[in-house]
Enzyme design. Structure first.
Site, short mmCIF file in Angstrom:
data_model
loop_
_atom_site.label_atom_id
_atom_site.label_comp_id
_atom_site.label_asym_id
_atom_site.label_seq_id
_atom_site.Cartn_x
_atom_site.Cartn_y
_atom_site.Cartn_z
N TYR A 71 0.82 -1.21 0.00
CA TYR A 71 0.00 0.00 0.00
C TYR A 71 0.86 1.26 0.00
O TYR A 71 2.03 1.25 0.38
CB TYR A 71 -0.92 0.03 1.22
N PHE A 85 2.28 9.74 3.44
CA PHE A 85 2.58 9.65 4.86
C PHE A 85 2.98 8.24 5.27
O PHE A 85 3.53 8.04 6.35
CB PHE A 85 1.42 10.17 5.73
N ASP A 86 2.72 7.25 4.42
CA ASP A 86 3.10 5.88 4.75
C ASP A 86 3.06 5.03 3.48
O ASP A 86 2.23 5.24 2.61
CB ASP A 86 2.14 5.30 5.78
N ILE A 105 -7.32 0.79 10.66
CA ILE A 105 -8.38 1.80 10.69
C ILE A 105 -9.67 1.24 10.07
O ILE A 105 -9.63 0.39 9.18
CB ILE A 105 -7.95 3.10 10.00
N TYR A 131 -8.07 8.30 11.37
CA TYR A 131 -7.47 8.60 12.67
C TYR A 131 -8.21 9.71 13.42
O TYR A 131 -7.77 10.13 14.49
CB TYR A 131 -5.99 8.97 12.49
N PHE A 148 -5.57 5.90 -0.09
CA PHE A 148 -4.68 4.75 -0.16
C PHE A 148 -4.84 4.05 -1.50
O PHE A 148 -5.94 3.95 -2.02
CB PHE A 148 -5.04 3.71 0.92
#
Length: 189
Positions: A71, A85-86, A105, A131, A148
């Site tokens: 991802y 961010f990830d 999440i 979040y 995502f």
């Protein structure tokens, strides 16, 4: 998105339309923009929006099934993609998750239902499904909408039974080949 660089969609009168693109990348990019446009045209984003980019093969994942996923996550800023961010795309380790376990999440729990092995999906997740008001210190600001792109690499289905030859087989097995060797009970079939 359909094979051979086609996308199909329905308009408000339920008429089916098809578009052919010059490349798979152009078809995928168009589908991502459609998902972003849906988000930007929603007065209030109160659920997960998703767009399949590649359907994959086999049975769709359900609550209780385990997935291994590659991802990338972006912040949704200024009506489009913001900073990453990830991501685990360029890492050796895939993310393992069990749908319905509450370890990821809520937007992932809902947005990944029905995904198949080899499938890729674009998710836009509102803050309440991500979040929320707390965010993630140093990475995700409070009240952030997230985007995502997820790809299911491996699936372990929850409903398993024993075949006539005594080997464990899944009643919902996925026929797509796995890009990584089988380990930890994940199906490589």
């Amino acid at each position: 998105v359909q094979p051979n660089n086609y996308s199909t969609f329905y308009d408000d009168q339920r008429q089916n339309w098809s578009i052919m693109f010059e490349s798979e990348k152009a078809a995928t990019d168009f589908s991502k923009q459609v998902c972003i446009a849906k988000c930007n045209s929603s007065p209030v984003l109160d659920s997960v929006l998703y767009q399949d980019l590649l359907l994959g093969e086999g049975q769709g994942a359900e609550r209780g099934d385990s997935l291994e996923v590659a991802y990338t996550g972006w912040l949704f800023q200024n009506n489009g993609l913001g900073q990453v961010f990830d991501s685990n795309v360029n890492k050796d380790k895939l993310l393992r998750l069990k749908l319905g376990s509450g370890k990821v999440i809520k937007g992932w729990e809902e947005g990944m239902m029905g995904m198949k092995k080899g499938g890729r999906r674009y998710l836009i997740i509102p803050p309440a499904w991500a979040y929320g008001t707390q965010g993630v210190a140093g990475r995700v600001p409070p009240d952030s909408t997230l985007v995502f792109e997820v790809e299911v690499r491996r699936v372990k289905l929850v409903k398993e039974c024993s075949g006539s030859d005594g080997q464990s087989v899944s009643s919902r097995d996925s026929p797509a080949p796995s890009p990584v060797p089988s380990s930890d009970g994940f199906s490589a079939d």
